[in-house]
Design a protein around this motif. Structure first.
Motif, PDB file in Angstrom:
ATOM      1  N   GLU A   1       0.856  -1.189   0.000  1.00  0.00           N
ATOM      2  CA  GLU A   1       0.000   0.000   0.000  1.00  0.00           C
ATOM      3  C   GLU A   1       0.891   1.238   0.000  1.00  0.00           C
ATOM      4  O   GLU A   1       1.696   1.441   0.912  1.00  0.00           O
TER       5      GLU A   1
ATOM      6  N   VAL B   1      -4.844   7.897   1.363  1.00  0.00           N
ATOM      7  CA  VAL B   1      -5.004   6.837   2.366  1.00  0.00           C
ATOM      8  C   VAL B   1      -6.163   7.180   3.307  1.00  0.00           C
ATOM      9  O   VAL B   1      -7.010   6.334   3.618  1.00  0.00           O
ATOM     10  N   ALA B   2      -6.214   8.440   3.753  1.00  0.00           N
ATOM     11  CA  ALA B   2      -7.314   8.859   4.624  1.00  0.00           C
ATOM     12  C   ALA B   2      -8.656   8.726   3.909  1.00  0.00           C
ATOM     13  O   ALA B   2      -9.652   8.286   4.505  1.00  0.00           O
TER      14      ALA B   2
ATOM     15  N   LEU C   1      -9.713   5.029   3.826  1.00  0.00           N
ATOM     16  CA  LEU C   1     -10.150   4.552   5.144  1.00  0.00           C
ATOM     17  C   LEU C   1     -11.523   5.101   5.503  1.00  0.00           C
ATOM     18  O   LEU C   1     -12.388   4.378   6.019  1.00  0.00           O
TER      19      LEU C   1
ATOM     20  N   GLN D   1     -14.443   3.490   3.418  1.00  0.00           N
ATOM     21  CA  GLN D   1     -14.780   2.164   3.905  1.00  0.00           C
ATOM     22  C   GLN D   1     -15.481   2.243   5.249  1.00  0.00           C
ATOM     23  O   GLN D   1     -16.465   1.532   5.500  1.00  0.00           O
ATOM     24  N   ARG D   2     -15.003   3.144   6.100  1.00  0.00           N
ATOM     25  CA  ARG D   2     -15.596   3.310   7.432  1.00  0.00           C
ATOM     26  C   ARG D   2     -17.061   3.743   7.324  1.00  0.00           C
ATOM     27  O   ARG D   2     -17.941   3.163   7.967  1.00  0.00           O
TER      28      ARG D   2
ATOM     29  N   CYS E   1     -10.384  11.521   9.634  1.00  0.00           N
ATOM     30  CA  CYS E   1      -9.815  10.179   9.771  1.00  0.00           C
ATOM     31  C   CYS E   1      -9.125  10.032  11.129  1.00  0.00           C
ATOM     32  O   CYS E   1      -9.284   9.007  11.811  1.00  0.00           O
TER      33      CYS E   1
ATOM     34  N   LEU F   1     -10.184   7.417  14.314  1.00  0.00           N
ATOM     35  CA  LEU F   1      -9.226   6.500  14.928  1.00  0.00           C
ATOM     36  C   LEU F   1      -9.070   6.779  16.422  1.00  0.00           C
ATOM     37  O   LEU F   1      -8.908   5.847  17.220  1.00  0.00           O
TER      38      LEU F   1
ATOM     39  N   ILE G   1      -7.160  -0.984  12.040  1.00  0.00           N
ATOM     40  CA  ILE G   1      -6.301  -0.290  11.077  1.00  0.00           C
ATOM     41  C   ILE G   1      -4.835  -0.443  11.455  1.00  0.00           C
ATOM     42  O   ILE G   1      -3.964  -0.630  10.588  1.00  0.00           O
TER      43      ILE G   1
ATOM     44  N   ARG H   1      -3.762  -3.705  10.329  1.00  0.00           N
ATOM     45  CA  ARG H   1      -3.607  -3.727   8.874  1.00  0.00           C
ATOM     46  C   ARG H   1      -2.301  -3.075   8.450  1.00  0.00           C
ATOM     47  O   ARG H   1      -1.594  -3.586   7.582  1.00  0.00           O
TER      48      ARG H   1
ATOM     49  N   LEU I   1      -2.373   6.273  13.406  1.00  0.00           N
ATOM     50  CA  LEU I   1      -2.147   5.053  12.630  1.00  0.00           C
ATOM     51  C   LEU I   1      -1.135   4.119  13.285  1.00  0.00           C
ATOM     52  O   LEU I   1      -1.158   2.908  13.043  1.00  0.00           O
TER      53      LEU I   1
END
Length: 639
Positions: free
Chosen positions: A84, A91-92, A95, A98-99, A192, A196, A206, A209, A232
């Motif tokens: 990735e 990236v944010a 995420l 999907q969230r 994001c 988190l 996350i 991941r 992260l």
């Protein structure tokens, strides 16, 4: 991948940075020290040694182009698995999408045009919004809101009336976004990070991941990017590898904070700090000039060059800006057509205004200037303008299909139907789909940027003089570089009114100087715009009359000599050792310097002078002249 193959062309410091057993690492990589090489080799080495899993590896960059380059280099290293890699924003975005999908929520539209939103919120024309947008962007990147801005404005010595105007604009901007139900790019990072921080189960998933995190250009991290990075990171593994150079932090106007690397041990307790002090790009004389500039940036630099000695940088005073532009053009004419044709020449100016004047002088002197950007017929231009406004991959894909399906024209017909040097709307749409195949999460903004970089229509010239601002030159290099307007009012720029801004101006000049590999020419105008100017304080005390003393490290110099000492080895074996050492100096692979076939030709019929060497290798006159003596020494033809 054989792990040892990944280390073969690295110097000792680079090798340690790649192989260290530490998991929390900060690499301070000086200009030309092989930062990107070390980062990609670190990722590949850990995967090859099975100390990291490619499925759980994340590389964060600041541009899509940097992410693409990183993936390309990993493939060249032999890494078959995909990792990735993307920008903080991409990236944010992934995420959050999907969230919100998992939570059954509709994801908002992403708006990337602050000018348009502010214009609607404040009912002002675009041309009156530039200062407001710049300040809003700076504050947003640092997580500063309308409620806290007035306090920050006092520390930035802003007039109360201006601070009040910015505060009002920030509040209006937030109301406009809320009314439209949109996010801007910085909202992605903040939202994001908040998700988190608030949801420990989401954060744990996350962090599982992304167990192995790598960050490129860490000197450019903004406070909200640092906040996201903290969210992260797994507190259990703390597997983080950051690479950067505080001396190349030049985006303070966008909110970046070089202190993350200046005080890296305070920011990341327990971190192993590894320095890459050897510049493989520039001559010792250019490196010494850059180190002098860093003294004005409150940075000490133990930076040395692995290159042989070169010419001293020159400093020329001109009577005014027109004389400077003509003088630079005349000097480039004397440099010769070969360097211009091969794209080895650049002129750097602090502002676009400086660049425009010099570009005109170059064209007037008959010097080819490299064209940049997109050209096309009216339909192609309109199509690109439409595509740039699309804020999602789905919208860009649908737009491209609408154009192509409506016209029912094959790609071959598209190419044949267009006059030379123009691009149609259909071709723009076809290339947009090509971009989406390579960047599935791309949008209109990324597409426009990709066109400039990838040049899918073949418009970019390979030769010609490049004329760029200091900022635009970052990450680039040329054999011959002219740096214009190194004077008060320009360097540092008159807008730099605080100490922090002045320090960044010094770092910016350092970046410009270290774009030159072999020759660097500085100039200034004694009068510009009708006003008297003085030489920049950054170079006022620079001594350009004595040769530099910092040549290549002694181990490399001795190695070159030893390559020619043994008579028991064949000429080809000695040449291969010479090639490996020379490539290491330049930060490239040996095969990138020249092929085995060319080495055999040199061994069978050694060139008698630099001109013959150029004919054999195609290196060019200057490079051949620079390498000829070392090559002869390696062959044992010189005492």
């Amino acid at each position: 991948m054989d792990p040892q193959d990944l280390l073969a062309d690295l110097d000792a410091d680079q090798r340690h940075a790649v192989t260290t057993e530490s998991r929390l690492v900060a690499v301070i990589a000086g200009a030309g020290s092989g930062k990107t090489r070390v980062l990609t080799r670190r990722i590949a080495y850990r995967i090859a040694t099975e100390t990291a899993d490619p499925r759980h590896t994340l590389a964060l960059t600041f541009t899509r182009e940097a992410a693409g380059e990183l993936r390309r280099r990993l493939r060249q290293s032999g890494l078959g698995q995909r990792i990735e890699a993307g920008t903080f924003h991409s990236v944010a975005l992934g995420l959050l999408r999907q969230r919100w999908s998992d939570l059954g929520k509709r994801f908002p539209t992403i708006a990337d045009d602050r000018h348009r939103l502010l214009s609607a919120a404040l009912n002002l024309p675009k041309e009156q919004l530039d200062d407001i947008v710049n300040e809003l962007s700076w504050a947003s990147a640092r997580g500063i809101t309308a409620d806290t801005y007035s306090t920050v404005a006092r520390s930035r010595r802003q007039q109360p009336s201006k601070a009040a105007r910015i505060t009002e604009a920030m509040a209006a901007y937030e109301r406009e976004k809320s009314a439209r139900g949109v996010f801007d790019l910085d909202d992605l990072l903040v939202r994001c990070a908040i998700e988190l921080e608030r949801d420990t189960a989401f954060a744990a998933a996350i962090q599982w991941r992304f167990r192995h995190i790598h960050v490129d250009e860490a000197q450019d991290l903004t406070p909200i990017q640092q906040r996201l990075l903290t969210a992260l990171r797994s507190p259990d593994t703390d597997d983080l590898y950051i690479v950067g150079d505080p001396a190349q932090s030049i985006y303070g106007f966008n909110g970046s904070d070089p202190d993350v690397l200046v005080h890296v041990s305070d920011r990341f307790p327990g971190v192993e700090v590894i320095k890459l002090p050897v510049n493989h790009r520039c001559t010792p004389q250019i490196v010494s000039t850059g180190v002098h500039i860093l003294g004005h940036a409150d940075l000490s630099a133990d930076l040395q060059s692995s290159r042989p000695d070169g010419s001293l940088p020159s400093l020329t005073a001109f009577s005014d800006e027109d004389a400077e532009a003509r003088g630079i053009a005349d000097a480039i004419v004397r440099t010769g057509d070969h360097a211009v044709r091969n794209g080895q020449v650049a002129v750097l100016g602090r502002t676009h205004q400086h660049c425009a004047r010099i570009e005109q002088a170059l064209k007037h002197a008959g010097i080819e200037v490299r064209a940049r950007g997109f050209r096309g017929d009216s339909s192609g231009r309109r199509a690109l303008d439409q595509a740039k406004r699309l804020t999602s991959s789905a919208a860009l894909r649908a737009w491209a299909h609408d154009i192509l399906d409506g016209d029912e024209v094959s790609p071959a017909q598209l190419e044949a139907a267009q006059p030379s040097g123009t691009v149609s709307a259909q071709q723009v749409a076809s290339v947009a789909l090509e971009h989406l195949r390579e960047h599935p999460d791309g949008n209109g903004t990324s597409f426009a940027s990709w066109i400039t970089t990838a040049d899918p229509f073949g418009f970019q010239q390979k030769g010609g003089v490049e004329v760029l601002t200091f900022h635009a030159a970052k990450g680039r290099e040329w054999d011959h570089v002219w740096i214009a307007a190194v004077e008060t009012g320009s360097v540092p720029h008159r807008s730099a009114t605080t100490r922090e801004e002045s320090l960044e101006e010094a770092r910016l000049l350092y970046v410009a100087i270290t774009r030159a590999t072999s020759e660097c020419h500085l100039s200034f105008a004694e009068r510009r715009g009708g006003y008297r100017r003085n030489i920049s304080p950054f170079i006022a005390e620079l001594d350009l009359t004595r040769p530099g003393t910092s040549g290549p490290p002694e181990d490399l110099s001795q190695a070159i000599r030893r390559a020619g000492e043994s008579t028991s080895r064949t000429s080809l074996e000695r040449l291969k050792e010479w090639r490996a050492i020379t490539a290491q100096r330049s930060g490239i692979l040996p095969e990138e310097l020249c092929s085995d076939r060319v080495l055999r030709q040199i061994a069978e019929q050694p060139p008698q002078d630099a001109e013959q060497l150029d004919k054999l290798t195609g290196w060019g006159r200057l490079t051949s002249a620079r390498l000829f003596d070392d090559l002869q020494s390696a062959l044992g033809n010189q005492s």
